[in-house]
Design a protein around this motif. Structure first.
Motif, PDB file in Angstrom:
ATOM      1  N   GLU A 112       0.793  -1.063  -0.010  1.00  0.00           N
ATOM      2  CA  GLU A 112       0.117   0.136  -0.249  1.00  0.00           C
ATOM      3  C   GLU A 112       0.894   1.235  -0.005  1.00  0.00           C
ATOM      4  O   GLU A 112       1.939   1.142   0.851  1.00  0.00           O
ATOM      5  CB  GLU A 112      -0.810   0.042   1.233  1.00  0.00           C
ATOM      6  N   PRO A 113       0.450   2.304  -0.623  1.00  0.00           N
ATOM      7  CA  PRO A 113       1.388   3.643  -0.628  1.00  0.00           C
ATOM      8  C   PRO A 113       1.142   4.324   0.834  1.00  0.00           C
ATOM      9  O   PRO A 113       0.338   4.243   1.513  1.00  0.00           O
ATOM     10  CB  PRO A 113       0.267   4.426  -1.352  1.00  0.00           C
ATOM     11  N   ASP A 114       2.605   4.336   1.184  1.00  0.00           N
ATOM     12  CA  ASP A 114       2.735   4.893   2.528  1.00  0.00           C
ATOM     13  C   ASP A 114       4.183   5.421   2.821  1.00  0.00           C
ATOM     14  O   ASP A 114       5.090   4.813   2.493  1.00  0.00           O
ATOM     15  CB  ASP A 114       2.570   3.911   3.568  1.00  0.00           C
ATOM     16  N   GLY A 145       3.910  11.918  -0.376  1.00  0.00           N
ATOM     17  CA  GLY A 145       2.903  12.464  -1.387  1.00  0.00           C
ATOM     18  C   GLY A 145       3.457  13.122  -2.565  1.00  0.00           C
ATOM     19  O   GLY A 145       2.861  13.894  -3.555  1.00  0.00           O
ATOM     20  N   GLN A 146       4.683  13.333  -2.695  1.00  0.00           N
ATOM     21  CA  GLN A 146       5.299  14.187  -3.837  1.00  0.00           C
ATOM     22  C   GLN A 146       6.432  13.194  -4.711  1.00  0.00           C
ATOM     23  O   GLN A 146       6.989  12.307  -3.803  1.00  0.00           O
ATOM     24  CB  GLN A 146       6.284  15.195  -3.155  1.00  0.00           C
ATOM     25  N   VAL A 147       6.243  13.085  -5.762  1.00  0.00           N
ATOM     26  CA  VAL A 147       7.087  12.409  -6.565  1.00  0.00           C
ATOM     27  C   VAL A 147       8.412  12.812  -6.589  1.00  0.00           C
ATOM     28  O   VAL A 147       8.603  14.092  -6.911  1.00  0.00           O
ATOM     29  CB  VAL A 147       6.333  12.176  -8.142  1.00  0.00           C
ATOM     30  N   ARG A 148       9.510  12.078  -6.213  1.00  0.00           N
ATOM     31  CA  ARG A 148      10.811  12.644  -6.209  1.00  0.00           C
ATOM     32  C   ARG A 148      11.923  12.246  -7.351  1.00  0.00           C
ATOM     33  O   ARG A 148      12.809  12.787  -7.900  1.00  0.00           O
ATOM     34  CB  ARG A 148      11.293  12.258  -4.873  1.00  0.00           C
ATOM     35  N   LEU A 149      11.244  11.063  -7.853  1.00  0.00           N
ATOM     36  CA  LEU A 149      12.087  10.326  -9.078  1.00  0.00           C
ATOM     37  C   LEU A 149      11.173   9.765 -10.054  1.00  0.00           C
ATOM     38  O   LEU A 149      10.130   9.025  -9.612  1.00  0.00           O
ATOM     39  CB  LEU A 149      13.020   9.274  -8.570  1.00  0.00           C
ATOM     40  N   GLY A 150      11.209  10.119 -11.224  1.00  0.00           N
ATOM     41  CA  GLY A 150      10.514   9.649 -12.354  1.00  0.00           C
ATOM     42  C   GLY A 150      11.306   8.664 -13.316  1.00  0.00           C
ATOM     43  O   GLY A 150      12.218   9.595 -13.877  1.00  0.00           O
ATOM     44  N   ILE A 151      11.013   7.629 -13.861  1.00  0.00           N
ATOM     45  CA  ILE A 151      11.499   6.896 -14.720  1.00  0.00           C
ATOM     46  C   ILE A 151      10.583   6.234 -15.907  1.00  0.00           C
ATOM     47  O   ILE A 151       9.811   5.821 -15.380  1.00  0.00           O
ATOM     48  CB  ILE A 151      12.500   5.874 -14.360  1.00  0.00           C
ATOM     49  N   LEU A 152      10.916   6.798 -17.112  1.00  0.00           N
ATOM     50  CA  LEU A 152      10.038   6.217 -18.110  1.00  0.00           C
ATOM     51  C   LEU A 152      10.688   5.494 -19.274  1.00  0.00           C
ATOM     52  O   LEU A 152      11.351   6.104 -19.925  1.00  0.00           O
ATOM     53  CB  LEU A 152       9.246   7.613 -18.717  1.00  0.00           C
ATOM     54  N   GLY A 153      10.509   4.193 -19.468  1.00  0.00           N
ATOM     55  CA  GLY A 153      10.935   3.497 -20.470  1.00  0.00           C
ATOM     56  C   GLY A 153      10.011   3.596 -21.594  1.00  0.00           C
ATOM     57  O   GLY A 153       8.806   3.088 -21.428  1.00  0.00           O
ATOM     58  N   CYS A 154      10.354   4.065 -22.966  1.00  0.00           N
ATOM     59  CA  CYS A 154       9.400   3.821 -24.180  1.00  0.00           C
ATOM     60  C   CYS A 154      10.060   3.182 -25.283  1.00  0.00           C
ATOM     61  O   CYS A 154      10.834   3.994 -26.019  1.00  0.00           O
ATOM     62  CB  CYS A 154       9.371   5.595 -24.530  1.00  0.00           C
ATOM     63  N   PRO A 155       9.902   2.036 -25.308  1.00  0.00           N
ATOM     64  CA  PRO A 155      10.663   0.995 -26.162  1.00  0.00           C
ATOM     65  C   PRO A 155      10.395   1.128 -27.739  1.00  0.00           C
ATOM     66  O   PRO A 155      11.286   1.227 -28.494  1.00  0.00           O
ATOM     67  CB  PRO A 155      10.138  -0.499 -26.035  1.00  0.00           C
ATOM     68  N   GLY A 292      -3.668   7.469  -1.620  1.00  0.00           N
ATOM     69  CA  GLY A 292      -3.601   6.283  -1.911  1.00  0.00           C
ATOM     70  C   GLY A 292      -3.221   5.719  -3.251  1.00  0.00           C
ATOM     71  O   GLY A 292      -2.314   6.427  -3.916  1.00  0.00           O
ATOM     72  N   LYS A 293      -3.902   4.777  -3.752  1.00  0.00           N
ATOM     73  CA  LYS A 293      -3.538   4.197  -5.295  1.00  0.00           C
ATOM     74  C   LYS A 293      -4.153   4.943  -6.330  1.00  0.00           C
ATOM     75  O   LYS A 293      -3.666   4.731  -7.473  1.00  0.00           O
ATOM     76  CB  LYS A 293      -4.048   2.761  -5.360  1.00  0.00           C
ATOM     77  N   THR A 294      -4.848   5.814  -6.126  1.00  0.00           N
ATOM     78  CA  THR A 294      -5.620   6.645  -7.047  1.00  0.00           C
ATOM     79  C   THR A 294      -5.325   8.376  -6.732  1.00  0.00           C
ATOM     80  O   THR A 294      -5.076   8.715  -5.797  1.00  0.00           O
ATOM     81  CB  THR A 294      -7.095   6.639  -7.172  1.00  0.00           C
ATOM     82  N   LEU A 295      -5.688   9.180  -7.727  1.00  0.00           N
ATOM     83  CA  LEU A 295      -5.534  10.546  -7.724  1.00  0.00           C
ATOM     84  C   LEU A 295      -6.995  10.784  -7.124  1.00  0.00           C
ATOM     85  O   LEU A 295      -7.584  11.538  -7.896  1.00  0.00           O
ATOM     86  CB  LEU A 295      -5.020  11.091  -8.924  1.00  0.00           C
ATOM     87  N   HIS A 296      -7.209  10.410  -5.858  1.00  0.00           N
ATOM     88  CA  HIS A 296      -8.753  10.553  -5.475  1.00  0.00           C
ATOM     89  C   HIS A 296      -9.366  12.133  -5.607  1.00  0.00           C
ATOM     90  O   HIS A 296     -10.442  12.244  -5.839  1.00  0.00           O
ATOM     91  CB  HIS A 296      -8.758  10.137  -4.378  1.00  0.00           C
ATOM     92  N   HIS A 297      -8.426  13.027  -5.073  1.00  0.00           N
ATOM     93  CA  HIS A 297      -8.513  14.318  -5.152  1.00  0.00           C
ATOM     94  C   HIS A 297      -8.639  15.149  -6.517  1.00  0.00           C
ATOM     95  O   HIS A 297      -8.839  16.473  -6.482  1.00  0.00           O
ATOM     96  CB  HIS A 297      -8.089  15.368  -4.025  1.00  0.00           C
ATOM     97  N   ASN A 298      -8.371  14.417  -7.547  1.00  0.00           N
ATOM     98  CA  ASN A 298      -8.265  15.108  -8.829  1.00  0.00           C
ATOM     99  C   ASN A 298      -9.131  14.655 -10.004  1.00  0.00           C
ATOM    100  O   ASN A 298      -9.604  13.453  -9.842  1.00  0.00           O
ATOM    101  CB  ASN A 298      -6.656  15.062  -9.422  1.00  0.00           C
ATOM    102  N   ARG A 299      -9.196  15.268 -10.883  1.00  0.00           N
ATOM    103  CA  ARG A 299     -10.097  14.982 -11.953  1.00  0.00           C
ATOM    104  C   ARG A 299      -9.412  15.305 -13.512  1.00  0.00           C
ATOM    105  O   ARG A 299      -9.313  16.473 -13.377  1.00  0.00           O
ATOM    106  CB  ARG A 299     -11.346  15.894 -12.159  1.00  0.00           C
TER     107      ARG A 299
END
Ligand code: AMP
Ligand code: MG
Length: 323
Positions: A112-114, A145-155, A292-299
């Motif tokens: 679970e996200p924590d 709650g803040q993204v610190r590192l993002g990695i995106l593999g685009c084959p 949690g696992k969703t962006l519950h507060h965003n649309r």
């Protein structure tokens, strides 16, 4: 800071990119299962989650992993053939792996996200993967709650190149490198200011957003060509590197209660922000990764080069007010 996380993450995602490209070429109709929400999942989704969880578990024991998949389906006797193929692909990377170990690796992604945690979409855009088109392997580290590192593999970006790896560390910019190796280059969102010259991207799948409204918005901005359609977080990579200016995802009216999943946006949104672009929901609110696992507060989602962001939000508000 986060250098080790970046190095291990990049290495694991690059290995998974090579594996998934091979799977994509060799796929047959029977290599796909349908999940309870009717979405497809393939041998590549399971194998990638196992491969990346193995690396993260080895180097960062104790850091929770919130992954999209679990091993339940492949443990069913009717899915024996799929499971056998997953084992075969993974044994190419580690001959010591057995079936039990593989299920355990996949299920390491069941946290679970924590606090501080990894979030992983092993194959983002599975439907694109199945069509032989764009997909991404998305890994992010979230802290409080803040993204610190993002990695995106685009084959498949650009098509036929062996793929591109994007990454960003908060405060340290966004970067890309050819997946087969090469020199890392900083990337920047476009500096265009005139909306009619801008390139607009959206999901390929009609059910994932509201294409009629998105087309209306692109027209109101003065953009004459229709939005370009593309699967997965590759869209964020495209905006972050200045190849498009606007990525809009308005909730589809048929699924008003759908909430975006954190693994579908964590890596990509940081890569756009660190490239100088802007990301929010369609009400202009920051994405909230603490719910949690969703962006519950965003649309919905809006990612732009920054310059056009407020203008798009204004048009969205105008349309909503006239409904
Ligand atoms: P994309 O190719 O950008 O549409 O992104 C693919 C992601 O869309 C998948 O990973 C799903 O999690 C997500 N998705 C599935 N159903 C919906 C929906 N009704 N609305 C928005 N996104 C969805
Ligand atoms: Mg996804």
């Amino acid at each position: 800071m986060l250098q080790k996380e970046k190095e291990i993450g990049l290495r694991a995602v690059a290995a998974a990119m090579a594996m998934t490209a091979a799977v994509q070429k060799e796929m047959t109709g029977g290599d796909t299962l349908t999940k309870s929400d009717r979405s497809p999942v393939t041998i590549a989704d399971f194998a990638t989650q196992a491969l990346i969880c193995k690396a993260l578990g080895l180097h960062f024991p104790g850091v929770p992993i919130v992954g999209e998949e679990d091993s339940q389906a492949i443990r069913q006797p009717e899915n024996r053939e799929i499971f056998t193929k997953i084992v075969r692909y993974l044994k190419l990377y580690d001959p010591a792996l057995d079936e039990k170990m593989i299920c355990d690796l996949i299920d390491m992604g069941g946290d679970e996200p924590d606090g501080t945690f990894w979030t992983l979409d092993p194959i983002d855009g599975t439907k694109g993967f199945l069509r032989g088109e764009q997909f991404a392997i998305a890994l992010a580290l979230v802290q409080d709650g803040q993204v610190r590192l993002g990695i995106l593999g685009c084959p498949n970006l650009p098509v036929g190149s062996g793929g591109t790896l994007f990454w960003a560390i908060r405060g340290k910019g966004s970067w890309k490198i050819p997946a087969r190796g090469g020199i890392a280059a900083a990337i920047h969102a476009s500096s265009l200011n005139e909306p009619p010259l801008m390139k607009f991207v959206e999901s390929y799948e009609s059910s994932h957003s509201d294409k009629d409204t998105q087309l209306d918005i692109s027209r109101r901005l003065g953009i004459s060509s229709p939005p370009e359609q593309m699967d997965s977080q590759v869209k964020y990579g495209i905006v972050a590197s200045g190849l498009a200016d606007i990525y809009l995802r308005i909730p589809n009216p048929a699924t008003p209660d759908y909430r975006e999943k954190i693994w579908d946006h964590a890596a990509g949104s940081l890569i756009v922000e660190e490239a100088g672009g802007r990301v929010s929901d369609i009400d202009g609110k920051k994405l909230d990764f603490s719910a949690g696992k969703t962006l519950h507060h965003n649309r919905g989602i809006l990612a732009t080069n920054g310059a056009v962001h407020d203008r798009v939000l204004e048009i969205i508000a105008e349309i909503a007010a006239n409904k």
